[in-house]
Design a protein around this motif. Structure first.
Motif, PDB file in Angstrom:
ATOM      1  N   GLY A   1     -25.199  64.506  46.428  1.00  0.00           N
ATOM      2  CA  GLY A   1     -24.014  64.960  46.967  1.00  0.00           C
ATOM      3  C   GLY A   1     -22.573  64.178  46.275  1.00  0.00           C
ATOM      4  N   LYS A   2     -23.019  64.056  45.194  1.00  0.00           N
ATOM      5  CA  LYS A   2     -21.812  63.509  44.173  1.00  0.00           C
ATOM      6  C   LYS A   2     -20.686  63.967  44.079  1.00  0.00           C
ATOM      7  N   SER A   3     -20.680  65.365  43.472  1.00  0.00           N
ATOM      8  CA  SER A   3     -19.701  66.105  43.543  1.00  0.00           C
ATOM      9  C   SER A   3     -18.995  66.150  44.796  1.00  0.00           C
ATOM     10  N   SER A   4     -19.624  66.597  45.877  1.00  0.00           N
ATOM     11  CA  SER A   4     -18.894  66.518  47.178  1.00  0.00           C
ATOM     12  C   SER A   4     -18.222  65.128  47.801  1.00  0.00           C
TER      13      SER A   4
ATOM     14  N   ALA B   1     -14.511  68.215  41.407  1.00  0.00           N
ATOM     15  CA  ALA B   1     -16.015  68.199  40.900  1.00  0.00           C
ATOM     16  C   ALA B   1     -16.862  69.137  41.300  1.00  0.00           C
ATOM     17  N   ARG B   2     -17.435  69.964  40.503  1.00  0.00           N
ATOM     18  CA  ARG B   2     -18.013  71.069  40.633  1.00  0.00           C
ATOM     19  C   ARG B   2     -19.284  70.653  41.830  1.00  0.00           C
ATOM     20  N   THR B   3     -19.124  71.558  42.739  1.00  0.00           N
ATOM     21  CA  THR B   3     -20.082  71.274  43.849  1.00  0.00           C
ATOM     22  C   THR B   3     -21.530  72.190  43.766  1.00  0.00           C
ATOM     23  N   SER B   4     -21.331  73.142  42.998  1.00  0.00           N
ATOM     24  CA  SER B   4     -22.524  73.857  42.752  1.00  0.00           C
ATOM     25  C   SER B   4     -23.019  74.329  41.172  1.00  0.00           C
ATOM     26  N   ARG B   5     -24.166  73.748  40.954  1.00  0.00           N
ATOM     27  CA  ARG B   5     -24.654  73.912  39.535  1.00  0.00           C
ATOM     28  C   ARG B   5     -25.998  73.676  39.473  1.00  0.00           C
ATOM     29  N   THR B   6     -26.676  74.089  38.499  1.00  0.00           N
ATOM     30  CA  THR B   6     -28.050  73.829  38.537  1.00  0.00           C
ATOM     31  C   THR B   6     -28.342  72.336  38.263  1.00  0.00           C
ATOM     32  N   PRO B   7     -29.292  71.814  39.038  1.00  0.00           N
ATOM     33  CA  PRO B   7     -29.344  70.296  39.103  1.00  0.00           C
ATOM     34  C   PRO B   7     -30.052  69.915  37.559  1.00  0.00           C
ATOM     35  N   GLY B   8     -29.472  68.840  37.206  1.00  0.00           N
ATOM     36  CA  GLY B   8     -29.911  68.346  36.059  1.00  0.00           C
ATOM     37  C   GLY B   8     -29.583  68.777  34.728  1.00  0.00           C
ATOM     38  N   GLN B   9     -28.597  69.949  35.206  1.00  0.00           N
ATOM     39  CA  GLN B   9     -27.974  70.452  33.958  1.00  0.00           C
ATOM     40  C   GLN B   9     -26.702  69.415  33.232  1.00  0.00           C
ATOM     41  N   THR B  10     -26.005  69.054  34.096  1.00  0.00           N
ATOM     42  CA  THR B  10     -24.804  68.293  33.313  1.00  0.00           C
ATOM     43  C   THR B  10     -25.168  66.923  32.586  1.00  0.00           C
ATOM     44  N   ARG B  11     -24.818  66.948  31.464  1.00  0.00           N
ATOM     45  CA  ARG B  11     -24.937  65.310  30.741  1.00  0.00           C
ATOM     46  C   ARG B  11     -23.880  64.816  30.502  1.00  0.00           C
ATOM     47  N   GLN B  12     -22.852  65.681  30.887  1.00  0.00           N
ATOM     48  CA  GLN B  12     -21.658  64.689  30.422  1.00  0.00           C
ATOM     49  C   GLN B  12     -20.866  63.936  31.335  1.00  0.00           C
ATOM     50  N   LEU B  13     -20.009  63.127  30.893  1.00  0.00           N
ATOM     51  CA  LEU B  13     -19.225  62.236  31.716  1.00  0.00           C
ATOM     52  C   LEU B  13     -18.005  62.891  32.259  1.00  0.00           C
ATOM     53  N   ASN B  14     -17.765  63.240  33.317  1.00  0.00           N
ATOM     54  CA  ASN B  14     -16.341  63.699  33.836  1.00  0.00           C
ATOM     55  C   ASN B  14     -15.474  62.777  34.290  1.00  0.00           C
ATOM     56  N   VAL B  15     -14.202  62.794  33.856  1.00  0.00           N
ATOM     57  CA  VAL B  15     -13.112  61.917  34.166  1.00  0.00           C
ATOM     58  C   VAL B  15     -12.341  62.359  34.714  1.00  0.00           C
TER      59      VAL B  15
END
Ligand code: GDP
Length: 220
Positions: free
Chosen positions: A53-56, A68-82
């Protein structure tokens, strides 16, 4: 609570309200820490298992429904979003960890990414580690906490999806989580229950983040 404590809490909530009343925006997604913006102002980061629930929560704190994107494939994002709202405070969304498949590699990758991030972020005041209120701490969370303890960065546990748990059960998971982190050197002892759905705990979190800004002299 006495009048003084009430007044202090009210002032913190108001500072948080003001800080997050501004227009929060996505600054950039950094594939490596070298691509992060300069360390001006203060920074707080959010970490947690994929789907916690991090994006939420980031959307709820910033008052931006789709920041923050609330739906995406789990584990896909490796980047640091600022994210920021001016130069005073940045929020850093760390990659989710603990997706069931390839869990070991995932933890190793996460550990490396986070260590790289922590190095040189002198303005990082706290890492909020999100844990699902229905499940409590999982072994992958414990591994992440080991990393943060080792890096000696101040972190605090935030329970998410509190709306999905009965009040009595929430008390139990708060107590169990507090007990589980009691001996961890870099953990803040207080646990913050939140819900992106009901809004519970969101104002408190905003207040805490605003306090980091004012302690550092970067408040307006
Ligand atoms: P992330 O992968 O950690 O960024 O998680 P998301 O924010 O995408 O949320 C994962 C799922 O949990 C989504 O289906 C959300 O709608 C749901 N969710 C997130 N926060 C809450 C909450 O506070 N309450 C409830 N009931 N569901 C939530």
């Amino acid at each position: 609570m006495n009048d003084d404590a009430d007044a202090v809490r009210a002032a913190a909530l108001e500072a948080g309200r003001l800080l997050f009343a501004g227009p929060w925006r996505f600054v950039l997604g950094a594939a490596t820490p070298a691509a992060l913006p300069p360390t001006d102002g203060v920074e707080v980061a959010f970490a947690g298992r994929s789907n916690v629930g991090k994006s939420s929560l980031i959307n709820a704190v910033t008052g931006r429904r789709a920041l923050a994107r609330t739906s995406r494939t789990p584990g896909q994002t490796r980047q640091l979003n600022v994210y920021d709202a001016g130069a005073r405070v940045k929020l850093v969304d760390l990659p989710g960890y603990g997706y069931a498949r390839a869990a070991k590699r995932d933890v190793a990758e996460w550990t490396r990414a986070v260590f790289d991030y922590l190095r040189g972020r002198a303005n990082l005041r706290r890492v909020y580690v999100l844990v699902d209120a229905r499940h409590g701490l999982k072994p992958t969370d414990e591994a992440a906490l080991d990393t943060l303890d080792e890096a000696a960065v101040s972190y605090q546990l935030v329970l998410t999806k509190a709306d999905k748990v009965k009040a009595a059960d929430l008390g139990t998971v708060v107590a169990a989580t507090a007990a589980a982190i009691a001996k961890r050197p870099a953990a803040h002892p207080a646990i913050i229950p939140t819900s992106a759905v009901s809004g519970a705990g969101i104002a408190d979190l905003r207040g805490e983040i605003a306090a980091f800004a004012s302690e550092s002299g970067v408040a307006a």
